[in-house]
Design a protein around this motif. Structure first.
Motif, PDB file in Angstrom:
ATOM      1  N   VAL A  88     106.317  46.232 -61.652  1.00 29.69           N
ATOM      2  CA  VAL A  88     106.473  44.764 -61.960  1.00 29.69           C
ATOM      3  C   VAL A  88     106.116  43.959 -60.758  1.00 29.69           C
ATOM      4  O   VAL A  88     105.271  43.045 -60.863  1.00 29.69           O
ATOM      5  N   ARG A  89     106.525  44.511 -59.421  1.00 31.27           N
ATOM      6  CA  ARG A  89     105.991  43.887 -58.300  1.00 31.27           C
ATOM      7  C   ARG A  89     104.391  43.923 -58.262  1.00 31.27           C
ATOM      8  O   ARG A  89     103.791  42.763 -57.625  1.00 31.27           O
ATOM      9  N   VAL A  90     104.055  44.846 -58.489  1.00 34.40           N
ATOM     10  CA  VAL A  90     102.371  44.960 -58.442  1.00 34.40           C
ATOM     11  C   VAL A  90     101.610  44.121 -59.408  1.00 34.40           C
ATOM     12  O   VAL A  90     100.769  43.466 -59.025  1.00 34.40           O
ATOM     13  N   LEU A  91     102.276  43.856 -60.680  1.00 35.99           N
ATOM     14  CA  LEU A  91     101.791  42.978 -61.530  1.00 35.99           C
ATOM     15  C   LEU A  91     101.931  41.687 -60.982  1.00 35.99           C
ATOM     16  O   LEU A  91     100.682  40.693 -61.200  1.00 35.99           O
ATOM     17  N   LYS A  92     102.785  41.310 -60.343  1.00 34.79           N
ATOM     18  CA  LYS A  92     102.850  39.709 -59.723  1.00 34.79           C
ATOM     19  C   LYS A  92     102.076  39.571 -58.749  1.00 34.79           C
ATOM     20  O   LYS A  92     101.394  38.699 -58.650  1.00 34.79           O
ATOM     21  N   VAL A  93     101.808  40.410 -57.807  1.00 32.62           N
ATOM     22  CA  VAL A  93     100.729  40.341 -56.994  1.00 32.62           C
ATOM     23  C   VAL A  93      99.211  40.153 -57.516  1.00 32.62           C
ATOM     24  O   VAL A  93      98.731  39.411 -57.153  1.00 32.62           O
ATOM     25  N   LEU A  94      98.924  41.112 -58.485  1.00 35.53           N
ATOM     26  CA  LEU A  94      97.736  40.913 -58.904  1.00 35.53           C
ATOM     27  C   LEU A  94      97.482  39.788 -59.841  1.00 35.53           C
ATOM     28  O   LEU A  94      96.299  39.170 -59.894  1.00 35.53           O
ATOM     29  N   PHE A  95      98.487  39.159 -60.473  1.00 33.31           N
ATOM     30  CA  PHE A  95      98.502  37.821 -60.875  1.00 33.31           C
ATOM     31  C   PHE A  95      98.143  36.903 -60.018  1.00 33.31           C
ATOM     32  O   PHE A  95      97.289  35.964 -60.138  1.00 33.31           O
ATOM     33  N   MET A  96      98.674  36.953 -58.837  1.00 38.37           N
ATOM     34  CA  MET A  96      98.563  35.903 -57.859  1.00 38.37           C
ATOM     35  C   MET A  96      97.217  35.873 -57.231  1.00 38.37           C
ATOM     36  O   MET A  96      96.451  34.652 -57.044  1.00 38.37           O
ATOM     37  N   ILE A  97      96.728  37.053 -56.926  1.00 34.51           N
ATOM     38  CA  ILE A  97      95.199  37.124 -56.413  1.00 34.51           C
ATOM     39  C   ILE A  97      94.038  37.088 -57.397  1.00 34.51           C
ATOM     40  O   ILE A  97      93.001  37.352 -56.774  1.00 34.51           O
ATOM     41  N   LYS A  98      94.188  37.212 -58.579  1.00 38.33           N
ATOM     42  CA  LYS A  98      93.298  37.381 -59.668  1.00 38.33           C
ATOM     43  C   LYS A  98      92.065  36.568 -59.546  1.00 38.33           C
ATOM     44  O   LYS A  98      91.056  37.384 -59.497  1.00 38.33           O
ATOM     45  N   TYR A  99      91.910  35.389 -59.251  1.00 37.58           N
ATOM     46  CA  TYR A  99      91.157  34.619 -59.153  1.00 37.58           C
ATOM     47  C   TYR A  99      90.467  34.150 -57.651  1.00 37.58           C
ATOM     48  O   TYR A  99      89.580  33.542 -57.563  1.00 37.58           O
ATOM     49  N   TYR A 100      91.069  34.760 -56.639  1.00 38.51           N
ATOM     50  CA  TYR A 100      90.639  34.465 -55.464  1.00 38.51           C
ATOM     51  C   TYR A 100      89.835  35.695 -55.012  1.00 38.51           C
ATOM     52  O   TYR A 100      90.164  36.758 -54.427  1.00 38.51           O
ATOM     53  N   GLU A 101      88.428  35.488 -55.250  1.00 36.75           N
ATOM     54  CA  GLU A 101      87.607  36.708 -55.170  1.00 36.75           C
ATOM     55  C   GLU A 101      87.332  36.776 -53.682  1.00 36.75           C
ATOM     56  O   GLU A 101      86.778  38.297 -53.307  1.00 36.75           O
ATOM     57  N   SER A 102      87.607  36.431 -52.741  1.00 36.96           N
ATOM     58  CA  SER A 102      87.356  36.823 -51.306  1.00 36.96           C
ATOM     59  C   SER A 102      88.548  37.602 -50.958  1.00 36.96           C
ATOM     60  O   SER A 102      88.322  38.473 -49.887  1.00 36.96           O
ATOM     61  N   PHE A 103      89.527  37.741 -51.653  1.00 31.64           N
ATOM     62  CA  PHE A 103      90.336  38.763 -51.484  1.00 31.64           C
ATOM     63  C   PHE A 103      90.441  39.970 -52.112  1.00 31.64           C
ATOM     64  O   PHE A 103      90.551  39.869 -53.352  1.00 31.64           O
ATOM     65  N   LYS A 104      90.123  41.348 -51.841  1.00 27.05           N
ATOM     66  CA  LYS A 104      90.063  42.467 -52.656  1.00 27.05           C
ATOM     67  C   LYS A 104      91.181  43.180 -52.826  1.00 27.05           C
ATOM     68  O   LYS A 104      91.987  43.497 -51.848  1.00 27.05           O
ATOM     69  N   GLY A 105      91.351  43.419 -54.059  1.00 24.62           N
ATOM     70  CA  GLY A 105      92.549  43.978 -54.489  1.00 24.62           C
ATOM     71  C   GLY A 105      92.602  45.510 -54.572  1.00 24.62           C
ATOM     72  O   GLY A 105      92.979  46.331 -55.503  1.00 24.62           O
ATOM     73  N   THR A 106      92.218  46.111 -53.496  1.00 26.35           N
ATOM     74  CA  THR A 106      92.387  47.535 -52.932  1.00 26.35           C
ATOM     75  C   THR A 106      93.790  47.975 -53.095  1.00 26.35           C
ATOM     76  O   THR A 106      94.664  47.189 -53.032  1.00 26.35           O
ATOM     77  N   ALA A 107      94.001  49.149 -53.300  1.00 21.60           N
ATOM     78  CA  ALA A 107      95.305  49.940 -53.041  1.00 21.60           C
ATOM     79  C   ALA A 107      95.789  49.507 -51.740  1.00 21.60           C
ATOM     80  O   ALA A 107      97.305  49.221 -51.538  1.00 21.60           O
ATOM     81  N   ARG A 108      94.974  49.838 -50.648  1.00 22.13           N
ATOM     82  CA  ARG A 108      95.599  49.490 -49.293  1.00 22.13           C
ATOM     83  C   ARG A 108      95.935  47.846 -49.330  1.00 22.13           C
ATOM     84  O   ARG A 108      97.010  47.833 -48.836  1.00 22.13           O
ATOM     85  N   ASN A 109      95.134  47.137 -49.562  1.00 20.91           N
ATOM     86  CA  ASN A 109      95.590  45.676 -49.544  1.00 20.91           C
ATOM     87  C   ASN A 109      96.607  45.436 -50.448  1.00 20.91           C
ATOM     88  O   ASN A 109      97.651  44.731 -49.926  1.00 20.91           O
ATOM     89  N   ILE A 110      96.882  45.972 -51.584  1.00 25.85           N
ATOM     90  CA  ILE A 110      98.107  45.675 -52.331  1.00 25.85           C
ATOM     91  C   ILE A 110      99.268  46.054 -51.926  1.00 25.85           C
ATOM     92  O   ILE A 110     100.563  45.542 -51.675  1.00 25.85           O
ATOM     93  N   SER A 111      99.196  47.552 -51.101  1.00 23.65           N
ATOM     94  CA  SER A 111     100.137  47.932 -50.461  1.00 23.65           C
ATOM     95  C   SER A 111     100.651  47.038 -49.292  1.00 23.65           C
ATOM     96  O   SER A 111     101.905  46.862 -49.070  1.00 23.65           O
ATOM     97  N   VAL A 112      99.920  46.477 -48.552  1.00 24.84           N
ATOM     98  CA  VAL A 112     100.325  45.550 -47.477  1.00 24.84           C
ATOM     99  C   VAL A 112     100.963  44.577 -47.900  1.00 24.84           C
ATOM    100  O   VAL A 112     101.835  43.722 -47.299  1.00 24.84           O
ATOM    101  N   LEU A 113     100.614  43.998 -49.000  1.00 26.37           N
ATOM    102  CA  LEU A 113     101.119  42.497 -49.583  1.00 26.37           C
ATOM    103  C   LEU A 113     102.542  42.922 -49.992  1.00 26.37           C
ATOM    104  O   LEU A 113     103.405  41.787 -50.070  1.00 26.37           O
TER     105      LEU A 113
END
Length: 559
Positions: A482-507
Motif C-alpha cells: 500500500v505504501r508503494v502504491l501511494k508513492v507511485l501515485f504521487m510521482i506518476k506524472y512527474y517525468e523528471s523523477f524516475k520510479g526505479t526500485a532504488r528511488n522508491i526505496s529511498v522515498l
C-alpha cells in the motif's frame, strides 16, 4: 529526555491558517505576527514599495506562483499592512515593518508609506465574488469590482441597482433618515429587508419612506427599485469616477486599493477579460491620479496567462504589461524557509539533541537518501543546521512534493473548487503529517508516502479508490504494498523523477536506524515488473488495482 512537547519551539498542534482565504479575517493579528519575510519576499517588496511611494507610472501588481508559493498570503498581508489597522494594541503595518531586520531601506520605505499615505483595502477572491455573473460575460470583471466596491461601503452589492439606489441616498444625505423611516414603516431594518426587495410590502415601505425623507408624494416612488433596475448602467469610466469621488471625499494622501485573489484562474486565457482588467486598472489610475491600485494573484505569470499573443494586438499586450509593471513571481525557494520558521523551529532543548544526532548519523544519512543516478538529483542536508531546521523532514521532500502536486493538478486529479491546486497549502500538509507522527524516537523520519495522506481529502474519488481498496484489503497483511502504491501515485506524472526500485526505496525510508537490506527487499517484493507503468495506468485511467500479494503480489481486479 527529548519529547515532541519540548522538541519544537511552538506547539505543532496549534491552529495555523494554512489555507489562505481572502474573506477570512478571524486571525488577522496572528497572520501578520507569524508571517515569514523570506529573502525572496523581501526583494519583491523592495520593488513594490519604491513604486508605491513614488505614485508614478503604474498602479498594477501581478503576484504569480504555483501551489504553496505563498502568493495569496502575500496579497492578504499587503492588504493588512497598507491599511495599517490597529489590532491587539498594534498597528499591523508597523508590526510588519519591525519584522524587516536585514533591509534597512525596505523597512524605511514601509514606514514612510504608512506615515504619508492613508488607505483602505478591498480584498476578495474574484471567483467567490463572481456569483453575480458568469465568466463568459465580457464585463464579468467590472461587475465584480462594482459589487465589492458597493459592499465595502455597506451597500447591497449583490444587486447593483439596489446599491446604486442606496448610493443616491447617500449623495443626497438621506440614507440614514431613509433607514430609520423604513424600519418604522416595515418593522425590520433596511439592511435585512433589502434582499427581499421584490416583495410588494417592501416596495410599499420604500415608497412611503422615500416620500417622507424627500417630502414628496408616495406615488412618485411606487416600484422605485424596478425603475432603478431598468435604467441602471455600468461602465469602466463610471466605476472609476465613483472610486475617485470616494477617494476625494476622504482628503489628501488617501488611497483605495483592490486586492484580487486568483484572477489568473478566473481569466484563464480569456483575452477579453484580460484586456478589460487592464483597461479597468488603467482608468482607475487616470481618474484617481494613481490613488487606486489593483493587485492580483495568478498561478501563471502575465505572459503565460495571456496565452497565444497572436490573439492580442502587440500594442494591447504592451499596455497589459505596462499597467502591471510590478511583477512578483514567487518560486518554491522560500517555501521551506517559511515551513522551517513557522512550524519546524526547534526549541533550545531540541537544537543540541538534534545537532548531536546529525553528527553521529551524518554518513548514515548520506547513504540512506542517495538516489539512483537516473533522473533528477535532489540534494541532501547541507550541514547540521539544515538537519535541525528541517527535521523530521528530508531536504528533497520540499521540492519533490511541490513538483508532484503540479503534475497531478495538470491531470485533473483534484476535485471541486480546488481541482487546480488541492485544498491544503504545503504548510498545511506538513503540519498534518507532523501531528500524526510519533516523535518520541528522534530516529523517526517522514517518508514520502505520508505526503499522500495530506492531500487525500482533496482527490477525486476515482483517483484514490484503488488505494482505499488496497488499504482495506492489504493494509494489515502487506502494508508495504500500500505504501508503494501511494508513492507511485504521487510521482506518476512527474517525468523528471524516475520510479526505479532504488528511488522508491529511498522515498519510503521512515527512520534513521532502518535496516536497508530488509527494507530494500520489502520494496522490491512489492514491485512487479513494470509496476510503475502498468499498475498506475490502471489505477488512474481505468480504476483497476493490480499488484502482488504476500511474497509475490497476486493479481486483483477491481471494477
Amino acid at each position: 529526555m527529548i519529547t515532541p512537547v519540548n522538541l519544537f519551539r511552538k506547539d505543532v498542534n496549534r491552529k495555523i491558517d494554512t489555507v489562505i482565504k481572502a474573506d477570512d479575517q478571524a486571525n488577522i493579528f496572528q497572520e501578520v505576527d507569524e508571517y515569514v519575510v523570506t529573502r525572496e519576499i523581501s526583494n519583491k517588496l523592495a520593488d513594490f514599495f519604491e513604486y508605491y511611494n513614488e505614485n508614478g507610472i503604474t498602479n498594477g501588481v501581478w503576484i504569480s506562483g504555483f501551489f504553496g508559493s505563498g502568493k495569496s498570503h502575500l496579497l492578504k498581508i499587503l492588504s493588512y499592512v497598507l491599511e495599517n489597522k490597529k489590532y491587539n494594541g498594534y498597528h499591523l503595518g508597523e508590526l510588519f515593518a519591525e519584522k524587516i531586520t536585514d533591509d534597512i531601506k525596505l523597512k524605511g520605505d514601509i514606514q514612510s508609506s504608512l506615515r504619508k499615505i492613508n488607505s483602505e483595502s478591498i480584498l476578495f477572491n474574484i471567483d467567490q465574488q463572481a456569483q453575480i455573473t458568469t465568466k463568459s460575460d465580457e464585463n464579468a470583471i467590472l461587475k465584480v469590482f462594482y459589487k465589492v466596491f458597493y459592499d465595502h461601503q455597506g451597500f447591497y452589492g449583490f444587486q447593483p441597482h439596489v446599491a446604486a439606489f442606496e448610493e443616491s441616498l447617500v449623495r443626497d444625505s438621506k440614507y440614514e433618515a431613509f433607514k430609520q423611516e423604513f424600519e418604522k414603516v416595515y418593522g425590520q431594518p433596511w439592511t435585512e429587508a433589502r434582499k427581499d426587495y421584490i416583495k410588494p410590502q417592501i416596495n410599499d415601505a420604500i415608497a412611503q419612506s422615500c416620500a417622507v425623507v424627500y417630502s414628496a408624494d408616495p406615488e412618485q416612488y411606487k416600484n422605485y427599485l424596478f425603475k432603478w433596475q431598468s435604467q441602471h448602467k455600468q461602465s469602466i469610466e463610471d466605476f472609476a469616477m465613483k472610486v475617485s469621488d470616494y477617494i476625494n471625499a476622504r482628503g489628501k494622501n488617501f488611497r483605495l486599493n483592490f486586492f484580487v485573489d486568483e484572477v489568473g484562474q478566473f481569466i484563464a486565457e480569456r483575452t477579453k477579460l484580460m484586456l478589460n482588467l487592464q483597461t479597468l486598472a488603467e482608468t482607475l489610475y487616470t481618474k484617481c491620479n494613481g490613488n487606486s491600485w489593483v493587485m492580483v494573484t495568478s498561478q501563471e505569470d502575465l505572459e503565460n496567462l495571456v496565452g497565444d499573443d497572436s490573439k492580442v494586438q502587440s500594442d494591447d499586450f504592451s499596455k497589459i504589461q505596462g499597467r502591471f509593471k510590478v511583477r512578483m513571481p514567487l518560486t518554491s525557494s522560500s517555501v521551506d524557509e517559511v515551513i522551517e520558521k513557522r512550524l519546524l523551529e526547534k526549541s533550545d532543548d531540541g537544537v543540541p539533541v538534534l545537532t548531536r544526532l546529525f553528527k553521529r548519523e551524518e554518513e548514515n544519512i548520506r547513504t540512506l537518501i542517495s538516489f539512483s543516478n537516473s533522473g533528477i538529483q535532489f540534494r541532501g542536508y547541507k550541514d547540521e543546521h539544515d538537519f535541525v531546521n528541517k527535521y523530521p523532514f528530508l531536504p528533497y521532500q520540499f521540492d519533490l512534493f511541490q513538483q508532484c502536486i503540479k503534475s497531478l493538478s495538470r491531470h485533473n486529479v483534484f476535485q471541486g473548487q480546488h481541482q487546480s491546486v488541492g485544498e491544503r497549502s504545503m504548510l498545511g500538509v506538513f503540519q498534518h503529517i507532523l501531528k500524526e507522527m510519533d516523535l518520541t524516537n528522534t530516529h523517526s523520519l517522514v517518508s514520502f508516502d505520508q505526503m499522500f495522506e495530506g492531500i487525500a481529502g482533496t482527490l477525486r474519488t476515482e483517483a484514490q479508490n484503488a488505494i482505499l481498496v488496497a488499504n482495506n484489503n492489504l493494509g494489515a497483511s502487506n502494508p508495504m504494498a500500500v505504501r508503494v502504491l501511494k508513492v507511485l501515485f504521487m510521482i506518476k506524472y512527474y517525468e523528471s523523477f524516475k520510479g526505479t526500485a532504488r528511488n522508491i526505496s529511498v522515498l519510503l525510508i521512515d527512520r534513521l536506524n532502518i535496516n536497508l537490506t530488509i527494507h530494500n527487499r520489502a520494496v522490491e517484493e512489492a514491485l512487479p515488473n513494470r509496476f510503475n507503468e502498468v499498475c498506475l495506468n490502471l489505477v488512474l485511467l481505468h480504476n483497476y488495482l493490480f499488484f502482488k500479494y504476500t511474497n509475490l503480489i497476486k493479481y486483483i481486479w477491481i471494477c
